[in-house]
Design an enzyme around this catalytic site. Structure first.
Site, PDB file in Angstrom:
ATOM      1  N   ASN A 183       5.681  -2.265   9.345  1.00 38.76           N
ATOM      2  CA  ASN A 183       6.499  -1.088   9.625  1.00 38.76           C
ATOM      3  C   ASN A 183       5.803  -0.148  10.616  1.00 38.76           C
ATOM      4  OD1 ASN A 183       8.744   0.501   9.313  1.00 38.76           O
ATOM      5  ND2 ASN A 183       8.162   1.343   7.319  1.00 38.76           N
ATOM      6  N   ASP A 207       8.304   3.005  -9.304  1.00 37.10           N
ATOM      7  CA  ASP A 207       7.174   3.837  -8.883  1.00 37.10           C
ATOM      8  C   ASP A 207       7.219   5.150  -9.661  1.00 37.10           C
ATOM      9  OD1 ASP A 207       5.224   5.326  -7.615  1.00 37.10           O
ATOM     10  OD2 ASP A 207       5.842   4.759  -5.588  1.00 37.10           O
ATOM     11  N   LYS A 250       0.833  -1.203   0.000  1.00 41.50           N
ATOM     12  CA  LYS A 250       0.000   0.000   0.000  1.00 41.50           C
ATOM     13  C   LYS A 250       0.870   1.256   0.000  1.00 41.50           C
ATOM     14  CE  LYS A 250      -3.613   2.109   2.923  1.00 41.50           C
ATOM     15  NZ  LYS A 250      -4.612   2.330   1.864  1.00 41.50           N
ATOM     16  N   GLY A 251       0.406   2.304  -0.636  1.00 45.99           N
ATOM     17  CA  GLY A 251       1.152   3.560  -0.657  1.00 45.99           C
ATOM     18  C   GLY A 251       1.332   4.138   0.742  1.00 45.99           C
ATOM     19  N   VAL A 303       3.550   3.193   3.191  1.00 47.81           N
ATOM     20  CA  VAL A 303       3.903   2.297   4.298  1.00 47.81           C
ATOM     21  C   VAL A 303       5.416   2.225   4.535  1.00 47.81           C
ATOM     22  CG1 VAL A 303       1.824   0.911   4.016  1.00 47.81           C
ATOM     23  CG2 VAL A 303       3.933   0.239   2.824  1.00 47.81           C
ATOM     24  N   GLY A 304       6.204   2.860   3.661  1.00 44.39           N
ATOM     25  CA  GLY A 304       7.650   2.843   3.849  1.00 44.39           C
ATOM     26  C   GLY A 304       8.379   1.857   2.960  1.00 44.39           C
ATOM     27  N   LYS A 305       7.806   1.563   1.775  1.00 47.86           N
ATOM     28  CA  LYS A 305       8.452   0.613   0.860  1.00 47.86           C
ATOM     29  C   LYS A 305       9.838   1.081   0.448  1.00 47.86           C
ATOM     30  CE  LYS A 305       5.253   0.864  -2.242  1.00 47.86           C
ATOM     31  NZ  LYS A 305       4.346   1.793  -1.556  1.00 47.86           N
ATOM     32  N   THR A 306       9.956   2.373   0.151  1.00 51.35           N
ATOM     33  CA  THR A 306      11.233   2.888  -0.349  1.00 51.35           C
ATOM     34  C   THR A 306      12.321   2.780   0.705  1.00 51.35           C
ATOM     35  OG1 THR A 306      10.108   4.416  -1.859  1.00 51.35           O
ATOM     36  CG2 THR A 306      12.398   4.912  -1.305  1.00 51.35           C
ATOM     37  N   SER A 307      12.022   3.140   1.937  1.00 47.51           N
ATOM     38  CA  SER A 307      13.009   3.039   3.015  1.00 47.51           C
ATOM     39  C   SER A 307      13.437   1.594   3.218  1.00 47.51           C
ATOM     40  CB  SER A 307      12.439   3.611   4.321  1.00 47.51           C
ATOM     41  OG  SER A 307      12.203   4.991   4.203  1.00 47.51           O
TER      42      SER A 307
END
Length: 399
Positions: free
Chosen positions: A335, A111, A82-83, A85-89
């Site tokens: 997270n 993305d 989901k947008g 939530v901290g995927k990039t980190s």
């Protein structure tokens, strides 16, 4: 752990004084020996990680990073969910962890709303490989830029009356489509790009990873994917193209069979089927990508979520969709988890109660309960820059 702004110096600062800081993982709430003033950023980082370890990872919440590290075969890790939530980190910290453990690593953002540059505190725009500074082994980052690709496509299509389009599509691994679509006004088409173009460009990059010498040095490739809907389109695109190309080839074969009979009457030579050959090549490449996405030995999708009912429900649906696509999923990162608090902050107590309810949902959810659960704590600093990502990687990606 979604946050975007820390440098090494931050680790020597006192955390902000606020009630929420009592429940966020904070150096103020952890009793540990003080670090001498003027200590190096490395010492401050190591001290901060040691503070976190006692509270950061609940029992049974281990990523088994050794398993992720030891394989000598090239591995692809896709992180999505989901947008917000901290995927990039999480993706960036995993890439840093791999690089610091001896794996030449590439981290790729698919993305359209990139934040990889923010996470590394480094300009990674431009759609080219850019080296990341401050890691022990080679680490490169790439933000796939659909807008740039569309602009290049438009400008190329205008050269010599549009004859440059095929060359550009060839460079993306999609040149054979130009043969089939040569009569279309491609420039106008790209002014209103069709749904899924971003994913098609990402797929073309995956094909390059498989075939180009430029990417052969990387033993780990980490994908920071778009939110759930984009990612599912990306994963299903090889099947769609495979089926579509198959239908085109069958139709062309029928037409060719009919016309060859007529031409044989007049003694005309059968022209070579260059376009069909190229379509068949594209189909074979799509099959390779599809097999890569489904290969349990080389690919893993890691779902990232946060402890809210809405996010857990979406993660469950994502897991079910990935299962239908036969994409291997082993790990679930939850997270921004609040650690227990000794304060009397009512807001914090209610927030943690809600989070515990969401975490309990995972244990009863048929799509999520068998995944390896990794709980990542809410921290009192922003995760931005390599020192901060290294700090996060030691907390999340444990052996």
């Amino acid at each position: 752990m979604r946050s975007k702004g820390v440098t090494a110096a931050t680790y020597g600062q006192s955390p902000p004084s606020a009630e929420i800081g009592d429940v966020a993982v904070s150096s103020a709430s952890i009793r540990s020996p003080p670090v001498a003033r003027g200590s190096s950023p490395r010492l401050l980082y190591e001290s901060r990680v040691s503070e976190m370890r006692s509270v950061a990872t609940p029992a049974g919440s281990v990523a088994d990073f050794d398993e992720m590290l030891t394989s000598t075969k090239r591995k692809y890790y896709m992180l999505g969910g989901k947008g917000g939530v901290g995927k990039t980190s999480c993706a960036a910290s995993l890439a840093v962890k791999f690089a610091n453990n001896g794996h030449p690593t590439l981290v790729v953002s698919t993305d359209p709303a990139h934040s990889l540059s923010d996470s590394f505190a480094q300009d990674l725009t431009g759609g080219t490989l850019i080296p990341v500074n401050g890691v022990d082994s080679p680490l490169f980052a790439l933000e796939i830029n659909p807008d740039k690709s569309r602009e290049e496509f438009r400008s190329t299509s205008q050269k010599t009356g549009g004859t440059g389009v095929k060359d550009f599509m060839d460079s993306m691994g999609l040149g054979m489509l130009a043969d089939q679509l040569g009569e279309l006004k491609l420039g106008e088409l790209l002014d209103t790009p069709p749904p899924g173009l971003d994913e098609a460009i990402a797929i073309s990059k995956v094909m390059q990873f498989l075939e180009s010498q430029e990417y052969s040095m990387f033993s780990r490739i980490v994908f920071d994917t778009a939110p759930t809907g984009h990612t599912l389109r990306l994963l299903s695109l090889p099947d769609f193209l495979d089926a579509s190309i198959g239908k085109i080839l069958k139709l062309k074969k029928k037409i060719t069979s009919a016309t060859s009979a007529i031409k044989s009457v007049f003694g005309q030579e059968e022209p070579r089927e260059d376009a069909s050959d190229k379509l068949e090549q594209l189909r074979e490449r799509m099959i390779k990508v599809r097999e890569l996405f489904r290969d349990t030995e080389s690919t893993e999708f890691v779902i990232v979520t946060i402890p809210t009912v809405m996010a857990i429900n979406e993660s469950s649906r994502l897991s079910a969709s990935l299962k239908k696509e036969s994409v291997p999923v082993k790990r679930l990162i939850v997270n921004q988890v609040l650690p227990p608090s000794a304060s009397d902050c009512k807001f914090c107590a209610m927030k943690r109660k809600d989070q515990m309810r969401a975490l309990e949902m995972i244990q009863s959810d048929p799509e999520l309960r068998n995944l390896k659960l990794i709980q990542a704590p809410l921290v009192d600093v922003e995760i931005r820059g390599v020192p901060a990502l290294r700090f996060m990687s030691e907390i999340v990606w444990k052996s």
